[in-house]
Design a protein around this motif. Sequence first.
Motif, mmCIF file in Angstrom:
data_model
loop_
_atom_site.group_PDB
_atom_site.id
_atom_site.type_symbol
_atom_site.label_atom_id
_atom_site.label_comp_id
_atom_site.label_asym_id
_atom_site.label_seq_id
_atom_site.Cartn_x
_atom_site.Cartn_y
_atom_site.Cartn_z
ATOM 1 N N HIS A 163 -10.246 52.782 85.050
ATOM 2 C CA HIS A 163 -10.011 54.034 85.778
ATOM 3 C C HIS A 163 -9.719 53.644 87.223
ATOM 4 O O HIS A 163 -10.587 53.089 87.902
ATOM 5 C CB HIS A 163 -11.248 54.933 85.701
ATOM 6 C CG HIS A 163 -11.063 56.277 86.348
ATOM 7 N ND1 HIS A 163 -10.208 57.243 85.858
ATOM 8 C CD2 HIS A 163 -11.641 56.817 87.459
ATOM 9 C CE1 HIS A 163 -10.266 58.316 86.632
ATOM 10 N NE2 HIS A 163 -11.118 58.085 87.612
ATOM 11 N N TYR A 164 -8.498 53.895 87.697
ATOM 12 C CA TYR A 164 -8.123 53.404 89.017
ATOM 13 C C TYR A 164 -7.083 54.314 89.667
ATOM 14 O O TYR A 164 -6.426 55.115 89.006
ATOM 15 C CB TYR A 164 -7.578 51.973 88.922
ATOM 16 C CG TYR A 164 -6.319 51.788 88.083
ATOM 17 C CD1 TYR A 164 -5.053 51.779 88.688
ATOM 18 C CD2 TYR A 164 -6.393 51.582 86.705
ATOM 19 C CE1 TYR A 164 -3.907 51.592 87.930
ATOM 20 C CE2 TYR A 164 -5.250 51.388 85.946
ATOM 21 C CZ TYR A 164 -4.004 51.398 86.566
ATOM 22 O OH TYR A 164 -2.867 51.212 85.812
ATOM 23 N N GLY A 165 -6.983 54.187 90.991
ATOM 24 C CA GLY A 165 -5.957 54.898 91.743
ATOM 25 C C GLY A 165 -4.843 53.950 92.124
ATOM 26 O O GLY A 165 -5.015 52.722 92.107
ATOM 27 N N VAL A 166 -3.684 54.518 92.486
ATOM 28 C CA VAL A 166 -2.561 53.699 92.941
ATOM 29 C C VAL A 166 -2.031 54.261 94.257
ATOM 30 O O VAL A 166 -2.045 55.470 94.493
ATOM 31 C CB VAL A 166 -1.428 53.612 91.896
ATOM 32 C CG1 VAL A 166 -1.854 52.804 90.693
ATOM 33 C CG2 VAL A 166 -0.981 54.997 91.450
ATOM 34 N N HIS A 167 -1.550 53.357 95.087
ATOM 35 C CA HIS A 167 -1.054 53.731 96.417
ATOM 36 C C HIS A 167 0.077 52.795 96.802
ATOM 37 O O HIS A 167 0.048 51.603 96.476
ATOM 38 C CB HIS A 167 -2.177 53.629 97.450
ATOM 39 C CG HIS A 167 -1.692 53.634 98.863
ATOM 40 N ND1 HIS A 167 -1.220 54.769 99.485
ATOM 41 C CD2 HIS A 167 -1.582 52.636 99.781
ATOM 42 C CE1 HIS A 167 -0.845 54.472 100.719
ATOM 43 N NE2 HIS A 167 -1.054 53.187 100.922
#
Length: 370
Positions: A163-167
Amino acid sequence: MSKLIEPFQIDIPQSDLDDLIARLTHTRWPDQMRDADWRQGIPLDRVKDLAEYWRTEYDWRAAEERLNRFPQFTTEIDGQRIHFLNVRSSRQDALPLLITHGYPSSFVEFEKLIPDLLERGFHVVIPSLPGFGFSAPVGEPGWAMGRTARAWVELMARLGYEHYGVHGGDVGSAISGTVSGLDGEHVAGVHIVTDPYTAAASATFVPWLADKLNPEDAIDKLALQRMEDFRRNDSGYLAIQNTRPQTIGYGLTDSPAMQLAWIAESFDSWTSLPIDTDQLLTNISVYWFTGTGVSAARFLYEQAHSQDWGAPPSVPQGYSVFGADATVRRLIDPAEGTHWVEHDRGRHFPAMEAPEQLAEDLSVFFDGLR
């Protein structure tokens, strides 16, 4: 395919540093027209000043030591060596955040952003794009945005982040959006930084962004003018790299003054707040010592000749707009309800220009998605 992840430390041989000093010392400088300005390129005095500082005062070993405080690794994905940082926060509820740089940048862009992100509860993963810095050499064609995004999905799975975010910003924004489209089951959200320059440049090369603009509308007319200004005055570097990266590569690889001018011009043109000269030269030094000026240019060539755009974002989206004006939202046109924050200061490299504001935006957007 090996899934081995190996620790990595930057250790540039002293002979390479000595060679850099010798080449800078014996640079053969071009002339310049009287009263020349930026219209024909970065001014001679600016490049000479940077080159002299690089040669006599800049401390690569100090920069190398700072960068090596961040845990770094390499792994092979789809036949390509990938270098990346994986810096873990001490917070128990930390969210992994995959950050992708653009051109002519590197993981060095985020050096001052990382500590704040760790305190705000993010594990930080920053890969070097294929052909950039220590993710080199590139052994075959085809490494553009779509293939890179698929490699990033594999990297996050290999690291065990479910579970991760991206930028991202610049081409990193498109790669980040593609990652979220490919791996929506695991991506919490995608956050993108943009500015009037990026919006105008994107609309110039992505036809459907400009198709919705009405030339009779005052704001749309300004956006169209920005696009035309980019075509006429700022797209030369991109035209060369999209068509003849190998030709420019001889100068980028053989002359540190050429590599310096090629990158510094973009940073000078695309920023509105002061950036650290040492940080700028560290970014340029990574290109120089790894000899990746040409392979980084090829990345843009590969994208210009690729139809592989991956998949559109399928998760919550957030935008931080630096140097905001009314044209940006018209060009980008995000979906209804998109997280949107505007800053009147800063532009293309907010991680270097305004890291505190960017860290705050990332924290606000992702705190609701943990």
